[in-house]
Design a protein around this motif. Sequence first.
Motif, mmCIF file in Angstrom:
data_model
loop_
_atom_site.group_PDB
_atom_site.id
_atom_site.type_symbol
_atom_site.label_atom_id
_atom_site.label_comp_id
_atom_site.label_asym_id
_atom_site.label_seq_id
_atom_site.Cartn_x
_atom_site.Cartn_y
_atom_site.Cartn_z
ATOM 1 N N ILE A 296 15.353 58.203 13.524
ATOM 2 C CA ILE A 296 16.400 57.377 12.919
ATOM 3 C C ILE A 296 16.768 57.979 11.575
ATOM 4 C CG2 ILE A 296 16.998 55.092 12.037
ATOM 5 C CD1 ILE A 296 14.915 53.961 14.012
ATOM 6 N N ALA A 297 18.052 58.270 11.408
ATOM 7 C CA ALA A 297 18.571 58.827 10.153
ATOM 8 C C ALA A 297 19.634 57.907 9.594
ATOM 9 C CB ALA A 297 19.146 60.223 10.385
ATOM 10 N N GLY A 298 19.694 57.807 8.277
ATOM 11 C CA GLY A 298 20.680 56.927 7.661
ATOM 12 C C GLY A 298 21.238 57.504 6.379
ATOM 13 N N GLY A 299 22.342 56.908 5.929
ATOM 14 C CA GLY A 299 22.973 57.331 4.682
ATOM 15 C C GLY A 299 24.476 57.148 4.719
ATOM 16 N N ARG A 300 25.186 57.965 3.935
ATOM 17 C CA ARG A 300 26.655 57.957 3.845
ATOM 18 C C ARG A 300 27.190 56.618 3.336
ATOM 19 N NH1 ARG A 300 28.395 62.699 3.171
ATOM 20 N NH2 ARG A 300 30.472 61.953 3.716
ATOM 21 N N ASP A 301 26.470 55.987 2.404
ATOM 22 C CA ASP A 301 26.848 54.668 1.895
ATOM 23 C C ASP A 301 28.182 54.704 1.141
ATOM 24 O OD1 ASP A 301 24.211 54.577 2.661
ATOM 25 O OD2 ASP A 301 23.491 53.521 0.891
ATOM 26 N N HIS A 302 28.857 53.572 1.166
ATOM 27 C CA HIS A 302 30.050 53.368 0.314
ATOM 28 C C HIS A 302 30.171 51.882 0.027
ATOM 29 C CE1 HIS A 302 32.544 51.523 3.492
ATOM 30 N NE2 HIS A 302 32.023 52.429 4.312
ATOM 31 N N LYS A 303 30.904 51.527 -0.987
ATOM 32 C CA LYS A 303 31.113 50.119 -1.293
ATOM 33 C C LYS A 303 31.827 49.442 -0.129
ATOM 34 C CE LYS A 303 30.970 49.168 -6.212
ATOM 35 N NZ LYS A 303 31.705 48.586 -7.359
ATOM 36 N N SER A 304 31.360 48.260 0.225
ATOM 37 C CA SER A 304 31.955 47.540 1.344
ATOM 38 C C SER A 304 33.450 47.350 1.116
ATOM 39 C CB SER A 304 31.284 46.172 1.509
ATOM 40 O OG SER A 304 29.937 46.318 1.877
ATOM 41 N N GLY A 305 34.216 47.581 2.173
ATOM 42 C CA GLY A 305 35.654 47.356 2.104
ATOM 43 C C GLY A 305 36.448 48.439 1.424
ATOM 44 N N GLU A 306 35.795 49.457 0.855
ATOM 45 C CA GLU A 306 36.518 50.492 0.125
ATOM 46 C C GLU A 306 36.691 51.771 0.935
ATOM 47 O OE1 GLU A 306 35.193 51.115 -3.856
ATOM 48 O OE2 GLU A 306 35.710 49.076 -4.483
ATOM 49 N N ALA A 307 36.323 51.735 2.210
ATOM 50 C CA ALA A 307 36.570 52.866 3.109
ATOM 51 C C ALA A 307 36.572 52.321 4.529
ATOM 52 C CB ALA A 307 35.506 53.947 2.954
ATOM 53 N N ASP A 308 37.384 52.928 5.370
ATOM 54 C CA ASP A 308 37.397 52.585 6.788
ATOM 55 C C ASP A 308 37.383 53.882 7.590
ATOM 56 O OD1 ASP A 308 37.492 51.170 9.156
ATOM 57 O OD2 ASP A 308 39.676 50.989 9.146
ATOM 58 N N ASP A 309 36.307 54.616 7.433
ATOM 59 C CA ASP A 309 36.176 55.925 8.065
ATOM 60 C C ASP A 309 34.790 56.083 8.679
ATOM 61 O OD1 ASP A 309 34.741 55.982 5.720
ATOM 62 O OD2 ASP A 309 35.573 57.867 4.973
#
Length: 506
Positions: A296-309
């Motif tokens: 299991i790998a995770g990351g690539r966080d962004h502020k909620s609602g500030e990206a839709d990609d």
Amino acid sequence: MNVSSEATRSFWMLDSNLPSAPRLEQDEDCDVAVIGAGIAGVSVAYELALAGRKVVLVDRGPLLGGMTSRTTAHLAPICDDGLSALVKMRGEVLARGFQESQQAAVDCIEQHVGRLEIDCDFRRLDGFLFPAAWMEEREAARECNKEYAAAAKIGVEVEHGKGVPLKGHESAPILRYPNQATFHPLKYLRALLADFQKRGGKVFADSAVVEIEEGKQVRLKCDGGSTIIASNAVFATNSPINTWVKIHSKMAPYRTYAMAFDIERGILPDALYWDMDDPYYYVRLNPGPGGTDCLIAGGRDHKSGEADDGEARFTALETWIRALVPDLGRERARWSGQVLDTIDYCGFIGRSPGKGNVFIATGDSGQGMTHGALAGLLIRDLIVEGSNPWEAVYAPDRTPPAAFAQYVNENLTTVKNLAGYLLPGEIKSADDLKPGEGGILQDGLSKFAVCRDRDGKLHRHSASCTHLGCIVHWNSTEQCWDCPCHGSQFAPDGAVLNGPAIRHLG
């Protein structure tokens, strides 16, 4: 409904069914009402049941179907934002208290696993901090030295090392943190729920709290019309639904992404791995059948609602982990979740500001599993004994002076969002939307959240979040509306999936 209704399914949700419980159809009286049946709510309810309290646990959707089901389940007591940042922000005394309490949370989970003989893949293992892909060796060594020095100040066991078994990092400067842990969160919590009910605890699902009346007793009215009357109430709903501004202005919601892959057993040693990037990437294993495990790998966080990609972020995450583990197998699952980062890296766990018999557990800051288990210990003590040695670390009414700049920065999101009312809409006509698409439509002076769900049905609602009026944003990956300000989430039909909102979109 809760976030289990969002489009993606986590590895845990594929591997383990969510437990069932009846809807609340009658009034209940109890010593403690716990709202939110994730790891924080279940831990609080369970610890209070062990202490002999009469407890009612209720969730707006399926049990364990909130953000707990979307974790990667690292049980790492090391501060998610780095020990050096924690010491600088909170000072050595409180930073030491944070470390001790987080370790106590892991110990508590281990004790419950042993006592109840829970088959949830709990195990102790090493954690490794390794350089980001772009880092030069000298910079990585400086970072290791900085974190090592901070660890020494607050009593964290750590060792300098060289290399991790990830391609390109075989001889890199690293830190090894022994005695970390991990587990299967849903299997663990299902066992706690079962024992909680054996001890007389009552559990209800699909029962959203829609009205809250605080006083000598707390009255909670659910959407089915029934009322819970409790001497104490604990709100463990990811983002609290009982307070409007005092807590929400001190934390910010972030979307994080995770993927699960098959991996042949033995290719990667069983450990926790996280890098020095910002936001950082993280990796763990979960035992599988035969000779195949799951990475299991995770990351690539962004502020909620500030990206839709989301798809682009999953692609980047997969590219990153396959570069480090070239022999990785097929993809098993991909999903996203929401973490709430606080202004000083520590959760808000304890008495709700200004309330003697109302408690909250929020602000996981990327450590939802340990913060959740800790909430059980801390809030149990506050209710049963009146105090806890770590309450100052997590006091919800705190605003550390050192965090003022962070406080201002995080609240700029709200200012920018409200200014968006003056800007034109994102789409010109709802007729242009294809299944799975959504956007903000300007109609006169009003803004509307318009989407066409994957079945082709069109939905149109006010674009104003029912918490404090921020404009929601469409999340095509999860097929929901995200509020960038405080973390509320809504289904295509406007139903609330995640607080602090308790009312559907208008």
